[in-house]
Design a protein around this motif. Sequence first.
Motif, short mmCIF file in Angstrom:
data_model
loop_
_atom_site.label_atom_id
_atom_site.label_comp_id
_atom_site.label_asym_id
_atom_site.label_seq_id
_atom_site.Cartn_x
_atom_site.Cartn_y
_atom_site.Cartn_z
N ASN A 119 38.65 23.97 52.16
CA ASN A 119 38.83 24.97 51.11
C ASN A 119 39.17 24.32 49.77
O ASN A 119 39.38 25.01 48.78
N ASP A 120 39.24 23.00 49.76
CA ASP A 120 39.53 22.23 48.56
C ASP A 120 38.27 21.43 48.23
O ASP A 120 37.82 20.61 49.03
N ASP A 121 37.66 21.69 47.07
CA ASP A 121 36.39 21.05 46.73
C ASP A 121 36.43 19.54 46.84
O ASP A 121 35.56 18.91 47.46
N ILE A 122 37.45 18.93 46.24
CA ILE A 122 37.52 17.46 46.23
C ILE A 122 37.74 16.93 47.64
O ILE A 122 37.09 15.96 48.06
N ALA A 123 38.65 17.57 48.39
CA ALA A 123 38.92 17.11 49.75
C ALA A 123 37.68 17.28 50.63
O ALA A 123 37.36 16.41 51.45
N ALA A 124 36.95 18.38 50.46
CA ALA A 124 35.73 18.61 51.24
C ALA A 124 34.67 17.57 50.89
O ALA A 124 33.98 17.03 51.77
N GLN A 125 34.52 17.27 49.60
CA GLN A 125 33.55 16.27 49.18
C GLN A 125 33.90 14.90 49.74
O GLN A 125 33.02 14.11 50.11
N GLY A 126 35.20 14.61 49.83
CA GLY A 126 35.65 13.35 50.40
C GLY A 126 35.19 13.21 51.84
O GLY A 126 34.63 12.18 52.25
N LEU A 127 35.40 14.25 52.64
CA LEU A 127 34.98 14.19 54.04
C LEU A 127 33.47 14.03 54.14
O LEU A 127 32.97 13.24 54.95
N ILE A 128 32.74 14.76 53.32
CA ILE A 128 31.28 14.70 53.38
C ILE A 128 30.79 13.28 53.09
O ILE A 128 29.94 12.74 53.79
N GLN A 129 31.35 12.66 52.06
CA GLN A 129 30.89 11.31 51.73
C GLN A 129 31.32 10.30 52.77
O GLN A 129 30.58 9.36 53.08
N PHE A 130 32.50 10.47 53.34
CA PHE A 130 32.91 9.57 54.41
C PHE A 130 31.93 9.67 55.58
O PHE A 130 31.51 8.66 56.14
N ALA A 131 31.58 10.89 55.98
CA ALA A 131 30.68 11.09 57.12
C ALA A 131 29.29 10.56 56.81
O ALA A 131 28.65 9.93 57.66
N GLU A 132 28.79 10.81 55.60
CA GLU A 132 27.46 10.35 55.23
C GLU A 132 27.39 8.83 55.21
O GLU A 132 26.44 8.22 55.73
N ASN A 133 28.38 8.19 54.61
CA ASN A 133 28.38 6.73 54.55
C ASN A 133 28.50 6.11 55.94
O ASN A 133 27.87 5.10 56.25
N TYR A 134 29.32 6.74 56.78
CA TYR A 134 29.48 6.24 58.15
C TYR A 134 28.17 6.37 58.92
O TYR A 134 27.77 5.46 59.65
N ALA A 135 27.47 7.49 58.74
CA ALA A 135 26.19 7.69 59.43
C ALA A 135 25.13 6.71 58.96
O ALA A 135 24.31 6.22 59.75
N LYS A 136 25.13 6.38 57.68
CA LYS A 136 24.10 5.51 57.12
C LYS A 136 24.36 4.03 57.43
O LYS A 136 23.44 3.29 57.77
N LYS A 137 25.64 3.60 57.30
CA LYS A 137 25.92 2.16 57.39
C LYS A 137 26.89 1.76 58.49
O LYS A 137 27.05 0.57 58.76
N GLY A 138 27.57 2.75 59.07
CA GLY A 138 28.52 2.42 60.12
C GLY A 138 29.84 1.87 59.60
O GLY A 138 30.74 1.56 60.38
N ILE A 139 29.97 1.74 58.29
CA ILE A 139 31.20 1.25 57.68
C ILE A 139 31.41 1.99 56.37
O ILE A 139 30.45 2.25 55.63
N VAL A 140 32.65 2.35 56.09
CA VAL A 140 32.97 3.12 54.88
C VAL A 140 34.02 2.34 54.10
O VAL A 140 35.16 2.20 54.54
N ARG A 141 33.62 1.83 52.95
CA ARG A 141 34.56 1.13 52.06
C ARG A 141 35.11 2.14 51.06
O ARG A 141 34.35 2.91 50.45
N LEU A 142 36.41 2.13 50.89
CA LEU A 142 37.05 3.12 50.03
C LEU A 142 36.55 3.05 48.59
O LEU A 142 36.36 4.06 47.93
N LYS A 143 36.27 1.84 48.12
CA LYS A 143 35.87 1.68 46.72
C LYS A 143 34.50 2.28 46.43
O LYS A 143 34.11 2.41 45.26
N GLU A 144 33.76 2.65 47.47
CA GLU A 144 32.46 3.27 47.24
C GLU A 144 32.59 4.68 46.66
O GLU A 144 31.65 5.19 46.05
#
Length: 581
Positions: A459-484
């Motif tokens: 219900n929080d735009d920024i928090a929701a976007q954070g989860l989405i990008q974490f999941a997308e990056n994990y699916a694409k590369k298997g690793i999520v660097r915070l600085k991305e």
Amino acid sequence: MAMARLLLRKTLFASSSSSSSSSAVAPLLHDIMSCSVAINTDLNGLLHAWCNLGFLCSYHSSAKFDLTDLTRPHTWYPNARRKKRNVFLHVGPTNSGKTYNALKRLEASSSGLYCGPLRLLAWEVAQRLNKAKVPCNLITGQEREEIDGAKHSSITVEMADVTSEYQCVIIDEIQMVGCRTRGFSFTRALLGICSDELHVCGDPAAVPLIQRILEVTGDVVKVQYYERLSPLVPLKFPLGSFSNIKTGDCIVTFSRREIYKLKKKIENDRKHLCAVVYGSLPPETRTKQATMFNDESSEFDVLVASDAIGMGLNLNISRIIFSTLKKFDGLYTRELTVPEIKQIAGRAGRYGSKYPVGEVTCVDADDLPSLHSSLASSSPVLERAGLFPTFDLLSMYSRMHATNNFHPILERFLEKAKLSPDYFISDCEEMLKVAAVVDDLPLGLYDKYLFCLSPADMNDDIAAQGLIQFAENYAKKGIVRLKEIFTPGTLRVPKSHNALKELESIHKVLDLYVWLSFRMEDSFPDRELAASQKSICSLLIEEFLERLGWHSQRRRNYDHSPQHLQQKYQTTELRRFFPDL
């Protein structure tokens, strides 16, 4: 604030009304995961191997086996069923000493757990046991503080390990077994923990339900009732004017906007300074605000708070003042329940504090009859406890239906779930929101399950976007660097309430990264950086709150100079993140 570089670009969810539960489904761990605090194992492989056992084929064709039959949840925990547990129900009102007595037993035990509903409560108990020379770990979804030689742990209830054996375990605030979103975590702990002694603390309204649930377990159940240790006096007159506010008062309201409105209104008289406590404040900031309010030498002598004060903070409150008896609970605006009113009001007059008698009233006279009636009433008896299927069941169900999409599997399973009259299926609306996102990604079912259980506030735009990008990056590369998606060094003290809200949202994103890093350590390797940035968020929010007071103008030339801030942050080794100071 230079928030543009946060780089949370995709706005996939429109803004919605603030929710009273920022993480509606708490981070329940699968039973196998719960014993993996210090051991890295291929849990996904273990689970899939288990689900691929040959006997599943015979079950698939057997009309006698129904995966959606949840009528005997006590059988899910064979370790606990092999032991005849002694269960002690410590029940009574707020400030009655029930948890204190249970903790004394925990301190004397050779091994044990404290299971609390909040990180703040877990932290308090860990501090208490360590001070009492009982080495105690702190384990929550986002924290691991392990003490050498410790055989005790203080944890949030979702982290309860149902595979190990203990001498003594406490489950606190057991009435939350009836919570529509988190109740299943308390049910799991109640049924699944393997301990010689199980001390269950909470509201007397939970006693009949707990007794019924434990009838089939073979446990020995004893009930001990407690009375309040200090008087609580419902006042016959309302607050009336805010000029009648006095030192030790706590004004309770139920929205972030209203909290700051009341803080400003009270401080306009230039007699008091207000500390604030509400749910979306980082836990560290809530603790700091509570500490300032409790400190007699502090200028912050009044508290403005939400129902976040109902549990988890020791507060020296003289008088609770309800600004309203209604709240928005994420779905609709409703009247406060009797248990909610009693839980909040009971925070006044803490035993052993400088206020031996607690008082409670309302701002408006029209609310007094309802307040008095609620305080004089017993809490309604709990009828049912929350329940939720394990990953094992959902995984087998997905294989039977030949799909890897979590959303339809979960919906279909819950539609067909069969329950006994003592249980209900916990609300999984927030899980389904996440499932709708991760189902579009090339992820395994277990990975989707983890993302759905994460403390993501959709219900929080920024928090929701954070989860989405974490999941997308994990699916694409298997690793999520915070600085991305986040650039350290960009955080600043907020200059407006909107900027404050944004910073609170960023804290949620960083909190989510830390949570995921404990479950997928190799794929989320920047836990230390995320944790340090979380600390910075908390410090900056505290700085903003300190600047809000009416006295800030006379102090600003010195207290908030760059040199002062350098000294302040230097002590926490965070100065390198503030290049402009």
